[in-house]
Design an enzyme around this catalytic site. Structure first.
Site, PDB file in Angstrom:
ATOM      1  N   HIS A 183       0.851  -1.164  -0.003  1.00  0.00           N
ATOM      2  CA  HIS A 183      -0.118   0.176   0.018  1.00  0.00           C
ATOM      3  C   HIS A 183       0.691   1.322  -0.020  1.00  0.00           C
ATOM      4  O   HIS A 183       0.494   2.438  -0.544  1.00  0.00           O
ATOM      5  CB  HIS A 183      -0.973   0.056   1.281  1.00  0.00           C
ATOM      6  CG  HIS A 183      -1.901   1.088   1.413  1.00  0.00           C
ATOM      7  ND1 HIS A 183      -3.109   1.089   0.557  1.00  0.00           N
ATOM      8  CD2 HIS A 183      -1.974   2.226   1.821  1.00  0.00           C
ATOM      9  CE1 HIS A 183      -3.715   2.067   0.717  1.00  0.00           C
ATOM     10  NE2 HIS A 183      -3.206   2.827   1.462  1.00  0.00           N
ATOM     11  N   HIS A 185     -10.068   2.780  -0.637  1.00  0.00           N
ATOM     12  CA  HIS A 185     -10.445   2.339   0.786  1.00  0.00           C
ATOM     13  C   HIS A 185     -11.109   1.130   0.475  1.00  0.00           C
ATOM     14  O   HIS A 185     -12.066   0.951   1.176  1.00  0.00           O
ATOM     15  CB  HIS A 185     -10.835   3.485   1.290  1.00  0.00           C
ATOM     16  CG  HIS A 185     -10.181   3.860   2.688  1.00  0.00           C
ATOM     17  ND1 HIS A 185     -10.784   4.395   3.792  1.00  0.00           N
ATOM     18  CD2 HIS A 185      -8.831   4.203   2.818  1.00  0.00           C
ATOM     19  CE1 HIS A 185      -9.860   4.573   4.484  1.00  0.00           C
ATOM     20  NE2 HIS A 185      -8.749   4.358   4.312  1.00  0.00           N
ATOM     21  N   HIS A 242     -10.383  -2.274   1.570  1.00  0.00           N
ATOM     22  CA  HIS A 242     -10.325  -3.291   2.414  1.00  0.00           C
ATOM     23  C   HIS A 242     -11.134  -2.605   3.761  1.00  0.00           C
ATOM     24  O   HIS A 242     -11.934  -3.386   4.496  1.00  0.00           O
ATOM     25  CB  HIS A 242      -9.083  -3.953   2.995  1.00  0.00           C
ATOM     26  CG  HIS A 242      -8.453  -4.905   1.901  1.00  0.00           C
ATOM     27  ND1 HIS A 242      -7.034  -5.413   2.152  1.00  0.00           N
ATOM     28  CD2 HIS A 242      -8.864  -5.468   0.662  1.00  0.00           C
ATOM     29  CE1 HIS A 242      -6.947  -6.125   1.019  1.00  0.00           C
ATOM     30  NE2 HIS A 242      -7.949  -6.101   0.115  1.00  0.00           N
ATOM     31  N   GLU A 275      -3.690   5.738  12.640  1.00  0.00           N
ATOM     32  CA  GLU A 275      -4.109   6.478  11.249  1.00  0.00           C
ATOM     33  C   GLU A 275      -5.381   7.273  11.529  1.00  0.00           C
ATOM     34  O   GLU A 275      -6.257   7.260  10.798  1.00  0.00           O
ATOM     35  CB  GLU A 275      -4.417   5.249  10.216  1.00  0.00           C
ATOM     36  CG  GLU A 275      -3.128   4.709   9.628  1.00  0.00           C
ATOM     37  CD  GLU A 275      -3.233   3.890   8.593  1.00  0.00           C
ATOM     38  OE1 GLU A 275      -4.380   3.886   7.765  1.00  0.00           O
ATOM     39  OE2 GLU A 275      -2.275   3.140   7.936  1.00  0.00           O
ATOM     40  N   GLN A 296      -7.700  10.254  12.065  1.00  0.00           N
ATOM     41  CA  GLN A 296      -7.796  11.137  10.625  1.00  0.00           C
ATOM     42  C   GLN A 296      -7.618  12.694  11.153  1.00  0.00           C
ATOM     43  O   GLN A 296      -7.422  13.013  12.262  1.00  0.00           O
ATOM     44  CB  GLN A 296      -9.258  10.873  10.267  1.00  0.00           C
ATOM     45  CG  GLN A 296      -9.458   9.394   9.506  1.00  0.00           C
ATOM     46  CD  GLN A 296      -8.732   9.167   8.363  1.00  0.00           C
ATOM     47  OE1 GLN A 296      -9.304   9.631   7.068  1.00  0.00           O
ATOM     48  NE2 GLN A 296      -7.717   8.517   8.354  1.00  0.00           N
TER      49      GLN A 296
END
EC number: 6.3.5.3
Length: 775
Positions: free
Chosen positions: A50, A96, A98, A313, A315
């Protein structure tokens, strides 16, 4: 003090981070020691497919990336192209997939948030969103849940943040059961005098953490996105981030205001891999190092350890490098917008990422080892097409039952037309787009469903009171068109030709609204590259994309690679999705007064079909829906004819001759004619020429370089002179607009006579009915 020394990790611990044994050996070699837990996690996310494209990077190098309008190509947060008159457009597509499979609402919502940050990180104000979605079939309860969640997530984030969702595409096929594709494309208009880049520079310059707080949500999301989905994937819900669109709206305004001060040297979104990615990429691109103190990072959870900080991660977070001495100026801006902004580190001379925690060095890694000099796999390509493809190519139409003037398989052609129109892939997507606010910002010129591409007005920067840029009055009538396109069945059957067809159709879609194709961003959604067939599909599709982009002079400015899109079949065996290289293309419209939609305008207009007579049922929607067969070769792209047909359509729209234009793609001429009738509920009387081809091939066969247009009756003579000059004999007058039915004759033998209202009812309600669990 340092906590760098560490004992060797077990094979299970290494595998849990998505790292191969030989990759771990390389990590030890580069560090000269074993990594600690935090460092192992950093390598795990940054060396994931990724983030580093270790299987696809060699293939991506063949893409054309330069052009007369390209200002920023691959390597930054988004590509930027020049529209002239001081207007610059940033755009990109991301996936996005998975996250949306295990948590559809948040997975899709944060996909929107992430792509928006890629845009405004460049200094551009987001002006539009598009989405490319793939789901399983609606007879499956899990698919219905995913569809509802994904659409609601996109709607929630886009509507709340105030960016219109103006277009997209939606496909349904069993190949995507359990592994949906959620690709989101964003466009933005540059609002700063200088494009903001991500490379850190200026030794001693402060590094600012801005935006929201850091928590444990999204842990290891990049690694999660680089692994195959399985029954255990539902346990990975913590790897799905949670977004706050209202906070992101404040972040957009704060960032753009901060950029206009000139105090920001570099900026990077904290997307996949969070702090790890932003620090290492900024350092590597700038040829410097970054030292960051985790104790200074605003958090929303207690007891977090370096591993969690570095892989979170969460946001709506960004990392800035600021000019030394101007930190407070930026902090004040973010505090005014109710956001965090703290000096958390500095730029250092040694090209390393050094992470501090509780007075100790928690991690120290060469920046290039994480973000540049990453593993690359040159995999062996199959010497010949795989067996499944060769078997599919051997299929011929002779294997189908006879098609007579009365119909096929006991069904009339009226019934067959209705059946194909009700296919969720063909049917109206109004259930989807009516949930999106597609008119916020008041710049949407063509509404979703009304044309083959979205059209958005690009207002000059003087319309923004915060801008100091003086606009050129010529920019007042300009627009951009955008589309996302890919027929995955074509790519599955023939990756090289299918990928070329995706670029050709995207360009055709733009031409049908009167736009000049400029550039593309692509999202490569494929199965495992470690399997010979998966890598063959990826390599052949990249070859096709590269060739087509050169032919259409639409360079690639960036994009996304999403591999390992596989689910388990009914026997528990991994099965890849259809290879799906989605093409997001942007085009330029010099005059918004001269554009076209797909619907007939008025009774008496004359209908023409421009382009190729070469048709095939191979890979067609008709073959899949009516005969439940996936076989054959897809249409072969004729680049020369594509260019000629598209050029004459663009010029016809700009001269005012063309009243409507619609790409003749999935479903063939019968579907294109029906769709052109729906917008204004106007029928048409059509006579197709006599041919030796099967009736179903004439009605539902698919081919490239085919565009359906209508012109006013008093413009026919002028239009036909233009056609003969520009495309030679590659055009045909089909009939006229009028009445309340679609009547199609072949050699004056009426084969379809269907009321528009009845066809429209079937077409417009198919998805909504399919989502009703009581159906």
């Amino acid at each position: 003090m340092s906590v760098l020394s560490s004992a060797p990790f077990s094979a299970a611990e290494i595998a849990s981070e998505g790292i191969q044994p030989e990759e771990y050996e390389e990590i030890v070699r580069r560090l000269g020691r074993h990594p600690n837990k935090a460092e192992l996690g950093m390598f795990g996310v940054m060396w994931s497919e990724h983030c580093c494209y270790k299987n696809s990077r060699p293939l991506l190098k063949q893409f054309p990336t330069e052009g007369a309008r390209v200002l920023v190509g691959p390597g930054e947060n988004a590509g930027v192209v020049d529209l002239g008159d001081g207007l610059q457009l940033a755009f990109k597509i991301e996936s996005h997939n998975h996250p949306s499979a295990v948590e559809p609402f948040q997975g899709a919502a944060t996909g929107v948030g992430g792509i928006l940050r890629d845009i405004f990180t460049m200094g551009a104000r987001p002006i539009a969103l598009l989405n490319s979605l793939r789901f399983g079939t609606l007879d499956d309860a899990r698919t219905r849940r995913i569809v509802n969640g994904v659409v609601a997530g996109i709607s929630h984030y886009g509507n709340c943040v105030g960016v219109p969702t103006v277009g997209g595409e939606v496909y349904f096929d069993r190949a995507y059961s359990g592994n949906p594709l959620v690709n989101v494309m964003a466009l933005g208009l540059m609002e700063t005098t200088e494009i903001v880049k991500s490379g850190a520079k200026g030794l001693g310059n402060p590094v600012l953490y801005v935006g929201s707080t850091t928590g444990r949500d999204g842990m290891g999301g990049a690694s999660f996105a680089s692994a195959e989905l399985s029954d255990e994937s539902m346990d990975d819900r913590p790897a799905v981030q949670v977004g706050d669109p209202f906070l992101e709206k404040s972040l957009i305004e704060a960032c753009l205001e901060a950029f206009k001060t000139g105090a920001v040297v570099a900026a990077q979104d904290m997307g996949a891999a969070g702090i790890t990615c932003s620090t290492s990429e900024m350092a590597a691109k700038g040829g410097v190092g970054i030292e960051l103190d985790l104790d200074l990072i605003p958090v929303r959870e207690t007891g977090m350890v370096p591993y969690e900080y570095l892989l979170s991660e969460s946001q709506e977070r960004m990392l800035f490098v600021a000019e030394k001495g101007r930190e407070q100026e930026l902090i004040d801006i973010f505090e005014k917008w109710g956001l965090h902004a703290v000096v958390a580190g500095k730029v250092i001379e040694e090209s390393i990422v050094r992470i501090l925690f509780q007075g100790e060095i928690a991690a120290e890694i060469p920046a290039t080892a994480l973000a540049d000099n990453t593993p690359i796999y040159h995999r062996e390509l199959l010497s010949e097409p795989p067996e499944y493809a060769q078997k599919a190519w051997a299929w011929t139409v002779e294997s189908l039952p006879d098609a007579t003037s009365q119909g096929i398989l006991g069904h009339s052609w009226n019934e067959v037309l209705g059946k194909v129109l009700k296919s969720p892939t063909i049917a109206s997507k109004q259930w989807v787009y009516r949930q999106y606010d597609h008119q916020v910002q008041n710049n949407t010129v063509l509404l979703p469903g009304g044309a083959d591409a979205a059209v958005v007005r690009v207002r000059p920067l003087a319309d923004s009171t915060s801008s100091s840029v003086t606009p050129n009055p010529a920019a007042l009538t300009k627009g951009v068109a955008a589309t996302v396109d890919c027929n995955p069945r074509y790519v599955y059957l023939h990756p090289y030709e299918g990928a070329k067809a995706a670029v050709a159709e995207a360009a055709r879609n733009l031409s049908c609204v009167g736009a000049d194709p400029i550039a593309i961003t692509d999202n490569l959604n494929f199965g495992s590259p470690e399997k010979p067939i998966g890598y063959w599909q990826l390599a052949e599709a990249c070859r096709g994309l590269s060739e087509a982009c050169r032919e259409f002079e639409t360079p690639v400015t960036g994009g996304n690679v999403s591999l390992y899109n596989e689910t388990l079949d009914s026997q528990g065996n991994p099965e890849p999705i259809y290879p799906t290289p989605v093409v997001g293309m942007v085009g330029f419209i010099p005059n918004l007064d001269r554009i076209a939609g797909q619907s007939w305008k008025q009774n008496g207009d004359v209908i023409y079909l421009l382009g190729s007579d070469a048709l095939t049922l191979g890979g067609s929607e008709y073959l899949a829906i009516v005969h439940q067969t996936i076989a054959g070769k897809p249409p072969i792209v004729d680049f020369d004819l594509e260019r000629k047909v598209q050029a004459v359509v663009r010029s016809g729209i700009r001269s005012g001759l063309i009243q409507s234009a619609h790409d003749c793609a999935e479903g063939g001429i019968a579907i294109a004619l029906a769709e052109s009738c729906f917008g204004n509920q106007l029928g048409a009387t059509i006579d197709l020429a006599a041919t030796d081809a099967r009736l179903d091939q004439v009605l539902f066969g698919e081919g490239g370089a085919r565009i359906l247009v209508s012109v006013q009756a008093d413009s026919v003579a002028e239009w036909e002179v233009v056609l003969q000059k520009e495309v030679g004999d590659h055009w045909r007058k089909l009939g006229t607009v009028g009445g309340d039915s679609l009547k199609i004759s072949i050699a004056q033998n009426l084969v379809i006579d269907a009321r528009i209202s009845e066809l429209f009812a079937e077409w417009s309600s198919a998805i909504e009915n399919g989502l009703d669990p009581n159906e």
